[in-house]
Design a protein around this motif. Structure first.
Motif, mmCIF file in Angstrom:
data_model
loop_
_atom_site.group_PDB
_atom_site.id
_atom_site.type_symbol
_atom_site.label_atom_id
_atom_site.label_comp_id
_atom_site.label_asym_id
_atom_site.label_seq_id
_atom_site.Cartn_x
_atom_site.Cartn_y
_atom_site.Cartn_z
ATOM 1 N N HIS A 2 0.803 -1.221 0.000
ATOM 2 C CA HIS A 2 0.000 0.000 0.000
ATOM 3 C C HIS A 2 0.841 1.279 0.000
ATOM 4 O O HIS A 2 0.302 2.354 0.215
ATOM 5 N N GLY A 3 2.133 1.156 -0.213
ATOM 6 C CA GLY A 3 2.988 2.332 -0.293
ATOM 7 C C GLY A 3 3.590 2.753 1.030
ATOM 8 O O GLY A 3 3.554 2.010 2.013
ATOM 9 N N TYR A 22 -0.981 4.232 6.269
ATOM 10 C CA TYR A 22 -0.379 4.367 4.943
ATOM 11 C C TYR A 22 -0.684 5.749 4.382
ATOM 12 O O TYR A 22 -1.835 6.195 4.404
ATOM 13 N N ARG A 23 0.344 6.409 3.898
ATOM 14 C CA ARG A 23 0.210 7.762 3.348
ATOM 15 C C ARG A 23 -0.869 7.833 2.265
ATOM 16 O O ARG A 23 -1.578 8.820 2.143
ATOM 17 N N SER A 24 -1.006 6.761 1.483
ATOM 18 C CA SER A 24 -1.977 6.749 0.386
ATOM 19 C C SER A 24 -3.426 6.786 0.867
ATOM 20 O O SER A 24 -4.331 7.058 0.087
ATOM 21 N N GLY A 25 -3.638 6.508 2.161
ATOM 22 C CA GLY A 25 -4.992 6.577 2.713
ATOM 23 C C GLY A 25 -5.555 5.242 3.103
ATOM 24 O O GLY A 25 -6.526 4.786 2.524
ATOM 25 N N GLU A 28 -9.156 9.424 1.856
ATOM 26 C CA GLU A 28 -8.174 10.465 1.584
ATOM 27 C C GLU A 28 -6.801 10.087 2.136
ATOM 28 O O GLU A 28 -6.698 9.260 3.033
ATOM 29 N N PRO A 29 -5.736 10.696 1.590
ATOM 30 C CA PRO A 29 -4.378 10.408 2.064
ATOM 31 C C PRO A 29 -4.208 10.810 3.521
ATOM 32 O O PRO A 29 -4.877 11.724 4.012
#
Length: 124
Positions: free
Chosen positions: A55-56, A73-76, A96-97
């Motif tokens: 998930h980044g 996770y930064r991606s949300g 949202e992120p």
């Protein structure tokens, strides 16, 4: 360091630069390598497990919840990862992120979005 003699241990080769962590998590320390893998190291400096990060990049420290780490996770999204084998038990995508790590808020979690909004969410 060896506490008894205050001598440095040999460096632990992880195969790349640490991009998140290391953070104490129960009996291990966890870190992200190159933003692509999550790795756990025990007190002897031995690798306990290594898992791909699907998930980044992560934000903030892990929140320990029993035998699992809750990860932002930064991606949300929020993941629940087993500290014994590194496997992701659950993942909850958010709309949202994220801009911060997780904070226990009663039976829920508080986390800031990347734009500064406060989100109150259920634990995954």
């Amino acid at each position: 360091f060896s506490i008894e003699h205050l001598e440095a241990h040999s460096p632990v080769g992880l195969g790349g630069p640490i991009s998140w962590g290391p953070f104490a998590a129960g009996e291990v320390a966890v870190a992200a390598i190159d933003g692509k893998e999550l790795v756990a190291i025990n007190a002897s400096g031995e690798e306990v497990w290594r898992q791909a990060m699907e998930h980044g990049p992560l934000v903030g420290p892990p929140l320990i919840d029993g035998s699992a780490a809750l990860l932002a996770y930064r991606s949300g999204g929020i993941g629940r990862t087993s500290l014994s084998d590194g496997k992701e038990a659950t993942y909850a995508p958010l709309s949202e992120p994220l801009g911060s790590g997780l904070v226990a808020y009663g039976s829920q979690l508080a986390v800031a979005s990347a734009d500064g909004a406060l989100l109150i969410v259920e634990k995954p």
